[in-house]
Design a protein around this motif. Structure first.
Motif, short mmCIF file in Angstrom:
data_model
loop_
_atom_site.label_atom_id
_atom_site.label_comp_id
_atom_site.label_asym_id
_atom_site.label_seq_id
_atom_site.Cartn_x
_atom_site.Cartn_y
_atom_site.Cartn_z
N UNK A 126 4.00 10.28 -3.27
CA UNK A 126 3.42 11.56 -2.85
C UNK A 126 1.93 11.38 -2.56
N UNK A 127 1.25 10.59 -3.40
CA UNK A 127 -0.17 10.30 -3.16
C UNK A 127 -0.35 9.56 -1.84
N UNK A 128 0.51 8.57 -1.57
CA UNK A 128 0.40 7.81 -0.32
C UNK A 128 0.59 8.72 0.89
N UNK A 129 1.51 9.67 0.80
CA UNK A 129 1.73 10.60 1.91
C UNK A 129 0.51 11.47 2.13
N UNK A 130 -0.11 11.93 1.03
CA UNK A 130 -1.32 12.73 1.16
C UNK A 130 -2.47 11.95 1.78
N UNK A 131 -2.50 10.63 1.53
CA UNK A 131 -3.56 9.78 2.08
C UNK A 131 -3.20 9.22 3.45
N UNK A 132 -2.04 9.64 3.99
CA UNK A 132 -1.57 9.15 5.29
C UNK A 132 -1.38 7.63 5.28
N UNK A 133 -0.82 7.13 4.19
CA UNK A 133 -0.53 5.71 4.04
C UNK A 133 0.97 5.50 3.86
N UNK A 134 1.40 4.26 4.00
CA UNK A 134 2.76 3.89 3.66
C UNK A 134 2.80 3.42 2.21
N UNK A 135 3.98 3.02 1.75
CA UNK A 135 4.15 2.57 0.37
C UNK A 135 4.96 1.29 0.32
N UNK A 136 4.50 0.36 -0.49
CA UNK A 136 5.25 -0.87 -0.78
C UNK A 136 5.62 -0.82 -2.26
N UNK A 137 6.91 -0.88 -2.56
CA UNK A 137 7.39 -0.79 -3.94
C UNK A 137 8.64 -1.64 -4.10
N UNK A 138 9.09 -1.91 -5.31
CA UNK A 138 10.31 -2.69 -5.51
C UNK A 138 11.53 -2.01 -4.90
N UNK A 139 12.50 -2.81 -4.55
CA UNK A 139 13.72 -2.28 -3.91
C UNK A 139 14.43 -1.26 -4.80
N UNK A 140 14.45 -1.51 -6.09
CA UNK A 140 15.15 -0.60 -7.01
C UNK A 140 14.47 0.75 -7.13
N UNK A 141 13.22 0.87 -6.68
CA UNK A 141 12.50 2.15 -6.71
C UNK A 141 12.44 2.81 -5.35
N UNK A 142 13.08 2.20 -4.34
CA UNK A 142 12.98 2.73 -2.99
C UNK A 142 13.57 4.12 -2.84
N UNK A 143 14.74 4.36 -3.44
CA UNK A 143 15.36 5.67 -3.36
C UNK A 143 14.51 6.75 -3.99
N UNK A 144 13.85 6.41 -5.08
CA UNK A 144 12.94 7.35 -5.74
C UNK A 144 11.78 7.71 -4.83
N UNK A 145 11.19 6.69 -4.18
CA UNK A 145 10.05 6.93 -3.30
C UNK A 145 10.43 7.77 -2.09
N UNK A 146 11.69 7.62 -1.62
CA UNK A 146 12.13 8.34 -0.42
C UNK A 146 12.15 9.85 -0.62
N UNK A 147 12.25 10.31 -1.88
CA UNK A 147 12.27 11.74 -2.15
C UNK A 147 10.94 12.40 -1.81
N UNK A 148 9.89 11.63 -1.68
CA UNK A 148 8.59 12.20 -1.35
C UNK A 148 8.50 12.67 0.10
#
Length: 509
Positions: A126-148
């Motif tokens: 959510x912070x990355x979206x507010x900063x107009x950035x992308x996100x790099x995270x582990x594969x197992x956390x990808x689904x969690x990040x997609x909810x943002x």
């Protein structure tokens, strides 16, 4: 050249941007991490060194300095592994600085270069979206990040997969948001025999999110009633899912990075410490009351909890948040929960049974119930007696109304509340959140109801908080009936939930 990689540090569910700066200079071969790192971050250099070696690369024999800016903020957690490794690979010419600058990175590295799951990915996304950035995270956390709702998420399984993506030899697809399939079977209300008053009180509590205290002897069905509550509560809406899941993400309670639509139901043991209940510890993690955000906190055997733990609930019950103050951290977590509690009338539990009551009755009841302070007790919207039902009577009685029917009425009542608040531009979801001028404007009893409430206030010596809670409960009772007006009947039923055994025992003593 200094390589820059964006990452984050956590202060509760709030996110602070961190600039990971990596410099390789001439000098004696060293690898130092500065910028107030904790033990986990300090050990990161060994994990990063091993992960880079697993790629078939070796760190140059140079003086390597990693600075975590701003330097006066404590950096905690293993999620700094990935941004540090990316910074080193940029300095070595393996990854492009200009493309990495568009991302916020976080993840823990194993020694073979694989990316391991971490906490706090959802608020980071959510912070990355507010900063107009992308996100790099582990594969197992990808689904969690997609909810943002973030459009640019890279969720590689390893450091090698990330390098291949930027080199164009492998494409990392956008992860999809997934919900967790919860097959939890909640106790159905039709399994409860008798206890018509308690069943009704549970429905009213669910309809408006009201705090409920049940007092009765052992085996009366208090815990069973509480276990029915999740089955009659409506599922979380999209906003509530995000709020509740952000707390769970920080605490590491999201299973497989998947979010759940079911409302949290937390039932800590009465031996729970202050830190476990309100949050704290070395990293000031959220406690049970925050993990129950937008859900239910059930406290069985209420007087057995430490006095300090119970008193710590008073402020969050009013404000809907809790501030955890520590020498190294001061964080605030949301804590808008519904408190359901159960207790025996006395230590032996059989106060009203002459044959089974101990020889200290009723004095033992006064001593036992006095463990709950008046201010805490006043914060319960409803308190009811749950009398014992004879076994033969239970066996001979018919099954009660199923939870599905009750859940439908509760859902309709809550929809009425949301519609009412939305039409008036109020930031509330349920009646239990109403207070002040807005409560008085929305809950106006008829003439007979107002007279009944005034007489009861004087006779029962209701505090202003108690008066307010009667109005809230009356409004919910009206909503369950589909009524726009609050009548004398609604006020009368709401008042009946304030005349409980607790008060009578103290008065008789």
């Amino acid at each position: 050249m200094v390589a820059h990689v964006r990452t984050v540090a956590f202060e509760g569910i709030n996110v602070t941007p961190i600039d990971v700066q990596v410099q390789m200079a001439s000098g004696l071969p060293t690898f130092a991490i500065v910028g107030l790192p904790d033990k986990a971050v300090g050990e990161s250099k060994e994990r990063v060194r091993a992960a880079v070696h697993a790629l078939g690369l070796s760190l140059p024999a140079k003086r390597i300095i990693v600075n975590l800016a701003p330097a006066d903020i404590l950096k905690e957690g293993s999620h700094f592994d990935l941004p540090i490794a990316i910074g080193l690979l940029i300095s070595m010419g393996v990854l492009p600085q200009d493309e990495i600058a568009n991302f916020v990175a976080l993840g823990e590295l194993s020694l073979d270069g694989a990316l391991l799951p971490i906490n706090g990915v959802l608020p980071s996304a959510i912070h990355a979206m507010e900063e107009d950035k992308g996100l790099i995270c582990p594969q197992s956390n990808g689904g969690e990040a997609a909810w943002s709702g973030l459009d640019s998420i890279l969720a590689p399984s390893s450091l090698l997969a990330l390098i291949n993506h930027f080199k164009g030899t492998q494409v990392l697809s956008q992860p999809e948001a997934e919900t967790r399939d919860d097959y939890t079977r909640y106790t159905d209300m039709r399994e409860i025999r008798g206890q018509l008053t308690a069943r009704r009180a549970l429905e009213v509590a669910a309809g408006g999110g009201h705090n409920l205290l049940m007092i009765g002897p052992p085996g009366a069905g208090k815990s069973m009633l509480a276990s029915c509550l999740p089955g009659i509560l409506p599922q979380l809406d999209a906003g509530e899912i995000l709020e509740a899941s952000m707390v769970a993400s920080i605490a590491g309670k999201l299973e497989g990075g998947r979010l759940s639509k079911n409302r949290p139901f937390r039932d800590p043991h009465h031996s729970a410490s202050m830190a476990a209940m309100v949050g704290g510890g070395k990293r000031a993690l959220p406690g049970e009351i925050s993990l129950a955000h937008h859900g239910v906190l059930f406290l069985d055997e209420l007087p057995e909890f430490p006095r300090g733990v119970l008193e710590s609930l008073r402020q969050p019950l009013e404000s809907g948040k809790v501030s955890v103050a520590r020498a190294a951290a001061h964080v605030t977590y949301p804590a808008r929960f519904q408190l359901i509690a159960a207790m025996n009338p006395c230590r032996c539990g059989y106060l009203s049974d002459v044959e089974r009551a101990c020889n200290k009755a009723p004095r033992c009841a006064v001593d036992y119930q006095s463990r709950i302070s008046g201010p805490l007790f006043d914060r319960f919207d409803m308190a009811i007696d749950v009398p014992e039902v004879a076994t033969l009577d239970m066996l001979g009685s018919e099954a009660g109304e199923p939870s599905a029917n009750v859940a439908e009425r509760v859902a309709n009542a809550r929809d009425r509340q949301k519609t009412r608040f939305r039409q008036r531009g109020l930031p509330y979801r349920i009646n239990a959140e109403l207070f002040g001028e807005e409560l008085r404007n929305l809950v106006t009893p008829d003439a007979k109801g107002k007279k009944l409430l005034e007489d009861a206030t004087e006779k029962l010596r209701l505090s202003m908080r108690g008066y307010t809670r009667v109005l809230r409960v009356a409004r919910t009772i009206a909503d369950l009936e589909g009524s726009d007006d609050v009548s004398q009947t609604h006020i009368g039923e709401a008042l009946s939930y304030r005349q409980m055994q607790f008060g009578r025992v103290l008065e008789e003593a």
